[in-house]
Motif scaffolding. Structure first.
Motif, PDB file in Angstrom:
ATOM      1  N   PHE A   1       0.839  -1.204   0.000  1.00 39.39           N
ATOM      2  CA  PHE A   1       0.000   0.000   0.000  1.00 39.39           C
ATOM      3  C   PHE A   1       0.875   1.255   0.000  1.00 39.39           C
ATOM      4  N   ALA A   2       1.942   1.246   0.784  1.00 39.78           N
ATOM      5  CA  ALA A   2       2.861   2.393   0.816  1.00 39.78           C
ATOM      6  C   ALA A   2       3.548   2.566  -0.532  1.00 39.78           C
ATOM      7  N   GLY A   3       3.907   1.445  -1.185  1.00 42.97           N
ATOM      8  CA  GLY A   3       4.525   1.523  -2.503  1.00 42.97           C
ATOM      9  C   GLY A   3       3.590   2.118  -3.541  1.00 42.97           C
ATOM     10  N   LEU A   4       2.339   1.699  -3.514  1.00 44.46           N
ATOM     11  CA  LEU A   4       1.350   2.254  -4.439  1.00 44.46           C
ATOM     12  C   LEU A   4       1.115   3.736  -4.170  1.00 44.46           C
TER      13      LEU A   4
ATOM     14  N   PRO B   1       9.813  -1.478  -7.563  1.00 43.30           N
ATOM     15  CA  PRO B   1      11.065  -1.548  -6.789  1.00 43.30           C
ATOM     16  C   PRO B   1      10.815  -1.547  -5.286  1.00 43.30           C
ATOM     17  N   TYR B   2       9.911  -0.677  -4.840  1.00 43.08           N
ATOM     18  CA  TYR B   2       9.568  -0.610  -3.414  1.00 43.08           C
ATOM     19  C   TYR B   2       8.939  -1.926  -2.963  1.00 43.08           C
ATOM     20  N   ILE B   3       8.009  -2.431  -3.757  1.00 49.91           N
ATOM     21  CA  ILE B   3       7.303  -3.665  -3.399  1.00 49.91           C
ATOM     22  C   ILE B   3       8.263  -4.845  -3.359  1.00 49.91           C
ATOM     23  N   LEU B   4       9.197  -4.905  -4.322  1.00 52.58           N
ATOM     24  CA  LEU B   4      10.152  -6.017  -4.363  1.00 52.58           C
ATOM     25  C   LEU B   4      11.073  -6.018  -3.145  1.00 52.58           C
ATOM     26  N   ARG B   5      11.480  -4.838  -2.711  1.00 49.83           N
ATOM     27  CA  ARG B   5      12.322  -4.772  -1.502  1.00 49.83           C
ATOM     28  C   ARG B   5      11.540  -5.215  -0.265  1.00 49.83           C
ATOM     29  N   GLU B   6      10.298  -4.781  -0.179  1.00 55.02           N
ATOM     30  CA  GLU B   6       9.446  -5.224   0.928  1.00 55.02           C
ATOM     31  C   GLU B   6       9.247  -6.740   0.865  1.00 55.02           C
ATOM     32  N   ALA B   7       9.064  -7.269  -0.343  1.00 53.20           N
ATOM     33  CA  ALA B   7       8.845  -8.706  -0.509  1.00 53.20           C
ATOM     34  C   ALA B   7      10.087  -9.502  -0.111  1.00 53.20           C
ATOM     35  N   GLY B   8      11.272  -8.976  -0.432  1.00 51.27           N
ATOM     36  CA  GLY B   8      12.510  -9.662  -0.056  1.00 51.27           C
ATOM     37  C   GLY B   8      12.666  -9.775   1.453  1.00 51.27           C
ATOM     38  N   GLY B   9      12.396  -8.667   2.148  1.00 48.98           N
ATOM     39  CA  GLY B   9      12.457  -8.704   3.602  1.00 48.98           C
ATOM     40  C   GLY B   9      11.417  -9.637   4.189  1.00 48.98           C
ATOM     41  N   ALA B  10      10.223  -9.640   3.582  1.00 50.85           N
ATOM     42  CA  ALA B  10       9.143 -10.506   4.069  1.00 50.85           C
ATOM     43  C   ALA B  10       9.475 -11.977   3.847  1.00 50.85           C
TER      44      ALA B  10
ATOM     45  N   SER C   1      16.555  -3.340  -7.846  1.00 46.56           N
ATOM     46  CA  SER C   1      17.512  -2.424  -8.467  1.00 46.56           C
ATOM     47  C   SER C   1      17.429  -2.483  -9.990  1.00 46.56           C
ATOM     48  N   LEU C   2      17.221  -3.686 -10.523  1.00 47.84           N
ATOM     49  CA  LEU C   2      17.076  -3.829 -11.977  1.00 47.84           C
ATOM     50  C   LEU C   2      15.824  -3.116 -12.473  1.00 47.84           C
ATOM     51  N   MET C   3      14.736  -3.207 -11.700  1.00 51.22           N
ATOM     52  CA  MET C   3      13.505  -2.518 -12.077  1.00 51.22           C
ATOM     53  C   MET C   3      13.696  -1.008 -12.058  1.00 51.22           C
ATOM     54  N   GLU C   4      14.404  -0.506 -11.050  1.00 49.07           N
ATOM     55  CA  GLU C   4      14.674   0.925 -10.969  1.00 49.07           C
ATOM     56  C   GLU C   4      15.491   1.382 -12.173  1.00 49.07           C
ATOM     57  N   LYS C   5      16.501   0.578 -12.529  1.00 52.63           N
ATOM     58  CA  LYS C   5      17.347   0.917 -13.671  1.00 52.63           C
ATOM     59  C   LYS C   5      16.552   0.891 -14.961  1.00 52.63           C
TER      60      LYS C   5
END
Length: 251
Positions: free
Chosen positions: A140-143, A175-184, A244-248
């Motif tokens: 939700f924060a990423g969106l 990118p935000y969602i993927l980082r959150e998903a990695g931590g989760a 990071s790839l998505m951001e790039k």
């Protein structure tokens, strides 16, 4: 890409060096090999456990539960977060439910689940109860971080809602969602292993940790903890690289 890979490699090596230093400090401070074994013994045990079929079976079962809990949590969180983002009244309605799930004592729930039966499924349910509110909040924060001007332009142009979600909201927040998903996902592994220990789940890393503790096999205990740490680190790093790839790609 090479810079990103090397950055993650150096971060991993730094984490490993820090853990080795902490291990040595604990070993000399405690001064009892029954509590903190020598690093050499744990390294040997770390190599030995990879030759045992029981370890691979336990690792696969734990990873299976970890991925199942994560995938189910992520899909539900993604759907609910998108709906909440598109319809603020739903977000207001759903907020107390998310708060209740976040504050629920998961270990107490685990004990209830065990009384009903199902030591293999209970860790998955417990992990879901912790992961879902975490992922929902993160997605939700990423969106919500998507450029409001871009959204307004897409609405003026009459872009269909589904198209806005798939072509604007999700790609820009990925990118935000993927980082959150990695931590989760890394957290999911820790949750599942902890629940397996309490549930005495057979053929699992948690079950192996419990057995090592009961039989005072401290080197194996430390070796298994190291494996869990490294697996969790690799899972989180994979999602960091993807983010990071998505951001790039979007630049």
């Amino acid at each position: 890409m090479k810079k990103l890979i090397w950055k993650n490699v150096w971060q991993t090596l730094a984490a490993i060096v820090f853990l080795i230093g902490a291990w040595l400090a604990a070993y000399f401070y405690v001064g009892n090999e029954l509590l903190v074994p020598p690093l050499s013994e744990s390294v040997k045990e770390f190599g030995r456990i990879f030759t045992k079929a029981a370890f691979w079976e336990g690792l696969l079962h734990t990873l299976d539960r970890t991925l199942l809990a994560f995938i189910v949590s992520f899909l539900f969180a993604l759907i609910f977060a998108i709906v909440a983002y598109l319809y603020p009244f739903f977000a207001s309605f759903f907020a107390p439910i998310v708060s209740a799930l976040r504050s629920m004592p998961v270990m107490a729930v685990l004990l209830i689940l065990l009384s009903i039966g199902g030591a293999a499924k209970a860790p998955v349910i417990v992990a879901f109860m912790s992961l879902f509110p975490m992922l929902y909040t993160g997605i939700f924060a990423g969106l919500s971080s998507v450029d409001k001007h871009l959204i307004a332009v897409s609405r003026v142009q009459g872009t269909p809602l589904l198209r806005r979600v798939t072509a604007i909201y999700l790609p820009l927040s990925s990118p935000y969602i993927l980082r959150e998903a990695g931590g989760a996902l890394s957290f999911s592994l820790k949750l599942v292993v902890s629940a397996e220990i309490l549930a005495l789940t057979a053929s699992s890393l948690g079950g192996m940790l419990y057995d090592a503790r009961v039989f005072s096999n401290v080197p194996q205990l430390f070796a298994l903890v190291t494996v869990i740490f490294l697996v969790g680190l690799l899972l989180e790093m994979a999602f960091t690289v993807l983010a990071s790839l998505m951001e790039k790609k979007m630049k």
